[in-house]
Design a protein around this motif. Structure first.
Motif, mmCIF file in Angstrom:
data_model
loop_
_atom_site.group_PDB
_atom_site.id
_atom_site.type_symbol
_atom_site.label_atom_id
_atom_site.label_comp_id
_atom_site.label_asym_id
_atom_site.label_seq_id
_atom_site.Cartn_x
_atom_site.Cartn_y
_atom_site.Cartn_z
ATOM 1 N N ASN A 131 1.140 -1.167 -0.057
ATOM 2 C CA ASN A 131 -0.409 0.061 -0.018
ATOM 3 C C ASN A 131 1.108 1.347 0.051
ATOM 4 O OD1 ASN A 131 -1.783 -1.905 1.501
ATOM 5 N ND2 ASN A 131 -3.087 -0.721 0.650
ATOM 6 N N GLN A 132 0.446 2.270 -0.943
ATOM 7 C CA GLN A 132 1.635 3.015 -1.369
ATOM 8 C C GLN A 132 0.799 4.827 -0.985
ATOM 9 O OE1 GLN A 132 5.087 3.061 -3.333
ATOM 10 N NE2 GLN A 132 4.134 4.401 -4.941
ATOM 11 N N GLY A 133 1.623 5.761 -0.053
ATOM 12 C CA GLY A 133 0.597 7.073 -0.824
ATOM 13 C C GLY A 133 -0.344 6.594 0.570
ATOM 14 N N VAL A 134 -0.007 5.861 1.480
ATOM 15 C CA VAL A 134 -0.818 6.038 3.020
ATOM 16 C C VAL A 134 -1.093 6.901 4.372
ATOM 17 C CG1 VAL A 134 -1.459 3.765 2.798
ATOM 18 C CG2 VAL A 134 0.508 3.760 3.863
ATOM 19 N N VAL A 135 -1.607 7.684 4.506
ATOM 20 C CA VAL A 135 -0.795 9.064 5.289
ATOM 21 C C VAL A 135 -0.727 7.949 6.861
ATOM 22 C CG1 VAL A 135 -1.878 10.593 6.512
ATOM 23 C CG2 VAL A 135 -2.003 10.646 3.897
ATOM 24 N N ARG A 136 -2.009 7.143 7.293
ATOM 25 C CA ARG A 136 -1.679 6.170 8.049
ATOM 26 C C ARG A 136 -1.884 4.962 8.351
ATOM 27 N NH1 ARG A 136 -7.460 8.135 11.021
ATOM 28 N NH2 ARG A 136 -7.811 6.877 8.646
ATOM 29 N N ALA A 137 -0.158 4.278 8.701
ATOM 30 C CA ALA A 137 0.000 3.057 8.720
ATOM 31 C C ALA A 137 -1.001 2.458 8.651
ATOM 32 C CB ALA A 137 1.317 2.475 8.897
ATOM 33 N N LYS A 138 -1.493 2.738 9.916
ATOM 34 C CA LYS A 138 -3.130 1.522 10.864
ATOM 35 C C LYS A 138 -4.251 1.356 8.992
ATOM 36 C CE LYS A 138 -6.044 4.539 12.323
ATOM 37 N NZ LYS A 138 -6.505 4.763 13.737
ATOM 38 N N ASP A 139 -4.062 2.153 8.225
ATOM 39 C CA ASP A 139 -4.641 1.586 7.878
ATOM 40 C C ASP A 139 -4.163 0.689 6.564
ATOM 41 O OD1 ASP A 139 -6.710 4.276 8.738
ATOM 42 O OD2 ASP A 139 -6.234 5.871 6.678
ATOM 43 N N GLY A 140 -3.472 1.247 6.153
ATOM 44 C CA GLY A 140 -2.230 -0.277 5.416
ATOM 45 C C GLY A 140 -2.816 -1.347 5.739
ATOM 46 N N LYS A 141 -2.437 -1.735 6.876
ATOM 47 C CA LYS A 141 -2.283 -2.960 7.347
ATOM 48 C C LYS A 141 -4.009 -3.519 7.615
ATOM 49 C CE LYS A 141 1.886 -1.668 10.869
ATOM 50 N NZ LYS A 141 1.977 -1.249 12.650
ATOM 51 N N GLY A 142 -4.876 -2.317 8.504
ATOM 52 C CA GLY A 142 -6.108 -2.723 8.003
ATOM 53 C C GLY A 142 -6.412 -3.566 6.901
ATOM 54 N N PHE A 143 -5.981 -2.426 5.221
ATOM 55 C CA PHE A 143 -6.127 -3.900 4.399
ATOM 56 C C PHE A 143 -5.442 -4.831 3.977
ATOM 57 C CE2 PHE A 143 -5.399 -4.450 -0.297
ATOM 58 C CZ PHE A 143 -6.902 -4.039 -0.585
ATOM 59 N N GLN A 144 -4.479 -4.674 4.861
ATOM 60 C CA GLN A 144 -3.303 -6.021 4.974
ATOM 61 C C GLN A 144 -4.242 -7.528 5.326
ATOM 62 O OE1 GLN A 144 0.235 -4.545 5.665
ATOM 63 N NE2 GLN A 144 0.363 -3.167 3.902
ATOM 64 N N ASP A 145 -5.003 -6.688 6.121
ATOM 65 C CA ASP A 145 -5.840 -8.059 7.608
ATOM 66 C C ASP A 145 -6.723 -8.440 6.415
ATOM 67 O OD1 ASP A 145 -3.461 -7.742 8.872
ATOM 68 O OD2 ASP A 145 -4.445 -6.449 10.821
ATOM 69 N N LYS A 146 -7.169 -7.607 6.195
ATOM 70 C CA LYS A 146 -8.795 -7.912 5.104
ATOM 71 C C LYS A 146 -7.801 -9.432 3.643
ATOM 72 C CE LYS A 146 -10.945 -3.692 6.667
ATOM 73 N NZ LYS A 146 -11.514 -2.737 5.608
ATOM 74 N N VAL A 147 -7.310 -8.714 3.619
ATOM 75 C CA VAL A 147 -6.777 -10.154 2.708
ATOM 76 C C VAL A 147 -6.300 -10.836 3.237
ATOM 77 C CG1 VAL A 147 -5.462 -9.938 0.333
ATOM 78 C CG2 VAL A 147 -6.020 -7.981 1.062
ATOM 79 N N CYS A 148 -5.651 -10.612 3.880
ATOM 80 C CA CYS A 148 -5.082 -12.239 4.792
ATOM 81 C C CYS A 148 -5.963 -13.342 5.449
ATOM 82 C CB CYS A 148 -3.723 -12.239 5.397
ATOM 83 S SG CYS A 148 -2.718 -11.467 4.893
ATOM 84 N N THR A 149 -7.482 -12.349 5.639
ATOM 85 C CA THR A 149 -8.518 -12.835 6.250
ATOM 86 C C THR A 149 -9.753 -13.679 4.491
ATOM 87 O OG1 THR A 149 -8.250 -11.029 7.729
ATOM 88 C CG2 THR A 149 -10.605 -12.667 7.528
ATOM 89 N N ILE A 150 -9.135 -13.155 3.700
ATOM 90 C CA ILE A 150 -10.327 -13.577 2.921
ATOM 91 C C ILE A 150 -9.261 -14.891 2.445
ATOM 92 C CG2 ILE A 150 -10.436 -13.597 -0.010
ATOM 93 C CD1 ILE A 150 -11.256 -10.265 0.667
#
Length: 407
Positions: free
Chosen positions: A384-403
């Motif tokens: 995830n590039q261009g994210v202001v808050r790292a936690k937003d990118g981490k949250g997205f990645q966690d959703k991918v891993c859950t899927i």
């Protein structure tokens, strides 16, 4: 013309009927998972939906690739060939390069050598501290070395305490590092992560009651007597690798980066360290000129790789039993340890995902392995590039891993 128009109408009606049937089946299901469709298609549909409905991706960039290691085929990709900054997932490239070169059997050693002879209890000559760029060498290790000097019967040193840092070049910072970041010191001779080895050794020798006489002995007229063999302390490859990956330790990664260069030439240089990684890239079947390797830790803003390249490196590591048996246990385990300790604890990815995290200003990334619901092993890379808050990118990645891990 009339027949053509009639055919088009019938074809359109057929597609509409098929679309309606699919819509009806979806409408009667609580989720996509309840629709009887192949697992692979189910994952793709859910990832498509995640990407299409993510507000994060309205203002940021995503690079994503998932590879089915058992089917040996791409499961999903999105901007997978885009060159992006990897942040600390760059450590995967450093680690896989090192494992490919050294097969997990390479020491990180700090030595004390003498340039003189032992006459009675006096070492007549210089005590040389030879740096092996060991990031794990600490105060406790220093005490061990001093104890070994005392155990040799030495109570006096007539000579200098000399630092030998010839293992590597004299650059103390990496290319493209920010001046205001918490940058590690890239010295060949370290103690507790600092470049003051000889000063610390001198104090420790004196504390142990060893007398230091700062007299330079003429090398051509050394006193006769029994020589002293010196002392050394070593940390194993896996000790360095585990902290480098689990804790995302930048100093450990840079030390391994330079040790990769030792396989090319001595002294180790940043250029030769980059060459080692570039050779791995070429070995994977890619053109190294299409990417940029600046450092080994991912601290540099100059690094550019792609999710496709990262996944290819992970595939290469998976197929090589030696690399895999060292690399996989070193990766953070979701919800359990390392930089993934507090993530994915209440999801199917818990204790399943083994991956390297990456966080840098505007960058959040995750790359590694997991086991899917059908038992297949997957390799993936998410940037995830261009994210202001790292936690937003981490949250997205966690959703991918859950899927990927969900049943």
């Amino acid at each position: 013309m009339k027949r053509l128009l009639t055919g088009l109408v019938l074809l359109t009606a057929a597609f509409s009927l098929q679309a309606q049937e699919i819509a009806d089946s979806l409408a009667g299901a609580d989720s996509l998972k309840q629709v009887v469709i192949p697992w692979e298609q189910q994952v793709r549909l859910q990832l498509d939906s995640l990407i299409a409905n993510s507000t994060l991706l309205e203002t940021t960039q995503l690079g994503l690739m998932v590879w089915d290691l058992d089917a040996d085929s791409a499961l999903y990709y999105h901007n997978h060939r885009q060159r992006m900054r990897p942040a600390s997932t760059m450590k995967l490239m450093t680690a896989i390069t090192a494992l490919d070169l050294y097969r997990g059997n390479h020491p990180f050693t700090t030595e004390l050598r003498s340039r003189g002879q032992l006459v009675g209890h006096t070492l007549c000559g210089d005590l040389v501290c030879v740096g092996g760029m060991d990031p794990a060498f600490d105060n406790g290790d220093m005490k061990v070395l001093v104890d070994r000097v005392r155990s040799a019967g030495i109570d006096t040193i007539r000579g200098r305490i000399v630092a030998d840092k010839s293992m590597k070049d004299d650059l103390l910072l990496g290319e493209g590092w920010c001046w205001d970041d918490d940058n590690p010191c890239l010295s060949a001779l370290l103690v507790s992560r600092k470049d003051n080895f000889t000063e610390r050794l001198t104090r420790e020798l004196q504390s142990a009651g060893i007398v230091l006489v700062d007299t330079i002995i003429n090398k051509n007229s050394l006193p006769t007597g029994e020589g002293w063999g010196g002392a050394s302390l070593t940390h194993s490859f896996d000790q360095i690798l585990t902290r480098m990956m689990k804790q995302s330790d930048n100093l450990y990664a840079e030390c391994m980066f330079y040790h990769n260069a030792l396989a090319q030439a001595r002294p180790a240089t940043q250029k030769n360290a980059r060459t080692a990684v570039r050779r791995l890239i070429q070995k994977l079947g890619y053109d190294p000129a299409q990417y940029y390797v600046a450092d080994g830790s991912g601290l540099s803003l100059y690094n550019y790789v792609s999710p496709e390249l990262m996944v290819s490196a992970l595939r290469y590591a998976w197929r090589d039993d030696v690399i895999r048996q060292h690399l996989q246990p070193s990766l953070p385990l979701a919800g359990v340890d390392g930089t993934l300790k507090d993530r994915m604890q209440k999801s199917p990815a818990y204790r399943n995902v083994q991956a390297k995290t990456g966080t840098l200003t505007s960058i959040s990334s995750l790359a590694g392995y997991c086991t899917a619901a059908n038992g297949h092993h997957l390799a993936f890379c998410i940037i995830n590039q261009g994210v202001v808050r790292a936690k937003d990118g981490k949250g997205f990645q966690d959703k991918v891993c859950t899927i990927l891990c969900d049943e």
